[in-house]
Scaffold this active site. Sequence first.
Site, PDB file in Angstrom:
ATOM      1  N   GLY A  94     -18.857 -48.279   4.500  1.00  0.00           N
ATOM      2  CA  GLY A  94     -20.066 -48.282   5.312  1.00  0.00           C
ATOM      3  C   GLY A  94     -20.764 -49.612   5.497  1.00  0.00           C
ATOM      4  O   GLY A  94     -21.729 -49.695   6.262  1.00  0.00           O
TER       5      GLY A  94
ATOM      6  N   CYS B   9      -8.215 -57.637   7.684  1.00  0.00           N
ATOM      7  CA  CYS B   9      -8.372 -58.527   6.532  1.00  0.00           C
ATOM      8  C   CYS B   9      -7.000 -59.053   6.106  1.00  0.00           C
ATOM      9  O   CYS B   9      -6.741 -59.266   4.922  1.00  0.00           O
ATOM     10  CB  CYS B   9      -9.071 -57.824   5.379  1.00  0.00           C
TER      11      CYS B   9
END
Length: 436
Positions: free
Chosen positions: A261, A377
């Site tokens: 989140g 990433c």
Amino acid sequence: MTDNRMNPRRTAFEILKNIERSGSYSNLELSARLREAHLDPRDAGFVCALVYGVLERRITLDYILNRYLTKPLEKAHYDVRTLLRLGAYQIVFMDRVPDSAAVNESVRLARSCGCSFAAGMVNAVLRKVAGGGVDWRSAGWEVRYSCPRQLIDFLVGAYGKERAEGILAASLGGTRTYIRVNTLRTDVRRLQELLTADGVTAEPADGVENALAVAGGGSLENLPEYRDGLFHVQGLPSQICAALLDARPGMRVADICAAPGGKSFTIAQMMNNRGEVFSFDLHPHRVDLIRRGAARLGIGIIRAQVRDARESFTAGEKFDRVLCDVPCSGLGDIASKPELRYKDTYLSEELPALQTEILERSAAAVALGGKLVYSTCTLSPRENEDICRAFLARHSEFRLLPAARECVRSVGGMMTFLPQDYGGYGFFAAVMEREE
């Protein structure tokens, strides 16, 4: 410490053993085991240092240990391998641990964990390691940076020798810890003052607004500032990707793979808690994490929902901004998840196919004039530039926007950020706009 559950070395041994047996992720194993062990903060920190250190330096440790073994370490029982690596790591890389303590505690651990048959060998080998004599620093990159040759060759091929070595060097020693200031409740200066009073050093992150690099103070989640929702923990890549989305108050935003989140929280704060942020994730328990985090931070515009990112949105469902931060091989996260260096998922054919599918479904929900951010990433061009090039070739309605931030490599606006420049984090982002 007579209770093995309270012994940090025993806890580290059990975690490392489980990781080697099951291939699970270090952060998940640590989180689960530390909850069970009931260690004080100092011992918990020691466990983390041991686990991450042994995983990070496994190739280096094996190189040293093999100099004193009659048979290759890989031939030894896996529990014995773990014991030897654990002891050798303390001797070679932990200056504050006396060599005698590392040796003696390793022998004691061997006897208490069912490896009494190897106690004598553990004692003899670790005493030789403590005596020194193995110049691992002058060895090749595989040993010096504890990295498989296959990954080294991949990085050199993608970035050249100099940048690849920088990536490898930055993969050692962990990442810096960053937090995002909750601008709905405080500001940078006030939060710095509060954290300093609680023994936490907090410094503004270069070039990233409302981000602080922090150190000290123990577990951040135990701080009153955390409980009061004045910040959330978030790496620089996520904060930068959220900023690249350029979400504004009143907009309708979708965060496609949102859990836990952090990106959604930052986006909502940038929107001054006005508009709607739909935070999607496949797993219900992770969606609950988003809801709890939003409540702690006082964010009311997040709509956390269970959703498979591979599914199409309903006809007519559109968003002004879509953040598509896809599952990836994680090559930019090696410093924080050291076991990733031993996995070869960056060679997978399945990941690019999945990433393409998620990007296609996400792009279909971008409104005219809206923006789409594709991010990962990882440092694998196959999962980054190649995915975006192919997507743009199929979709003339989207155009790639110029690079919005300085980075080591920008290909037509696609941005690759290397870990040596961003606190140990490496990542990729591309901003695309749907033309009206």
